[in-house]
Motif scaffolding. Structure first.
Motif, short mmCIF file in Angstrom:
data_model
loop_
_atom_site.label_atom_id
_atom_site.label_comp_id
_atom_site.label_asym_id
_atom_site.label_seq_id
_atom_site.Cartn_x
_atom_site.Cartn_y
_atom_site.Cartn_z
N THR A 125 -2.27 -0.05 -0.81
CA THR A 125 -1.27 1.01 -0.97
C THR A 125 -1.95 2.37 -1.15
O THR A 125 -1.53 3.37 -0.56
CB THR A 125 -0.35 0.71 -2.16
N ILE B 251 -2.92 -5.49 -3.26
CA ILE B 251 -1.84 -4.62 -2.78
C ILE B 251 -2.07 -3.18 -3.25
O ILE B 251 -1.78 -2.24 -2.53
CB ILE B 251 -0.48 -5.17 -3.25
N GLN C 293 -3.67 -10.63 -6.73
CA GLN C 293 -2.93 -10.06 -5.61
C GLN C 293 -2.75 -8.56 -5.79
O GLN C 293 -2.74 -7.82 -4.83
CB GLN C 293 -1.56 -10.72 -5.48
#
Length: 106
Positions: free
Chosen positions: A58, A54, A38
C-alpha cells in the motif's frame, strides 16, 4: 472514520476553491482483519523468501500515484479498526526509536 473523511473532504474543497492545498486519497486498512505477517510482511524460513505485507504494498502504491497515474493528491495510509493491546505492541515492534516505520525486506 468520520474525522479523516471530513478532513480529506475539507482539504479537497479548499483546493477546488483555489487554496494552496492538495486533495487527499485515502488508503484504509483494518489491521485486525489480517495476521501481522500479512500486514507487515513475513520471512518464510523454509524457502528463505520474503513476502511483502499489505502495508508495504500500500505504501509503495501510494508513493507511485503521481508518477504512474498523474494523481498529485496527498496520499494517506490509515489504520482504521478496533485498537487493542496486542495490535499496539506489534506496531511498536516495527517502529524505531524515532517512531519511524521500519519494515524488513528480502
Amino acid at each position: 472514520t468520520s474525522m479523516y473523511r471530513t478532513l480529506a473532504h475539507a482539504l479537497g474543497e479548499m483546493k477546488s476553491r483555489g487554496a494552496k492545498e492538495e486533495a487527499v486519497s485515502c488508503h484504509v486498512l483494518n489491521p485486525k482483519s489480517i495476521t501481522m505477517g500479512q500486514l507487515y510482511g513475513q520471512f518464510d524460513g523454509v524457502t528463505h523468501e520474503w513476502s511483502d505485507g499489505i502495508l508495504a504494498v500500500t505504501y509503495r502504491n501510494a508513493a507511485q500515484q503521481e508518477k504512474l497515474h498523474n494523481v498529485p493528491d496527498r496520499q494517506w495510509v490509515l489504520f482504521d479498526g478496533p485498537v487493542d493491546a496486542i495490535w499496539i505492541e506489534n506496531m511498536n515492534t516495527v517502529l524505531d526509536d524515532n517512531k519511524k516505520l521500519c519494515l524488513m525486506s528480502g
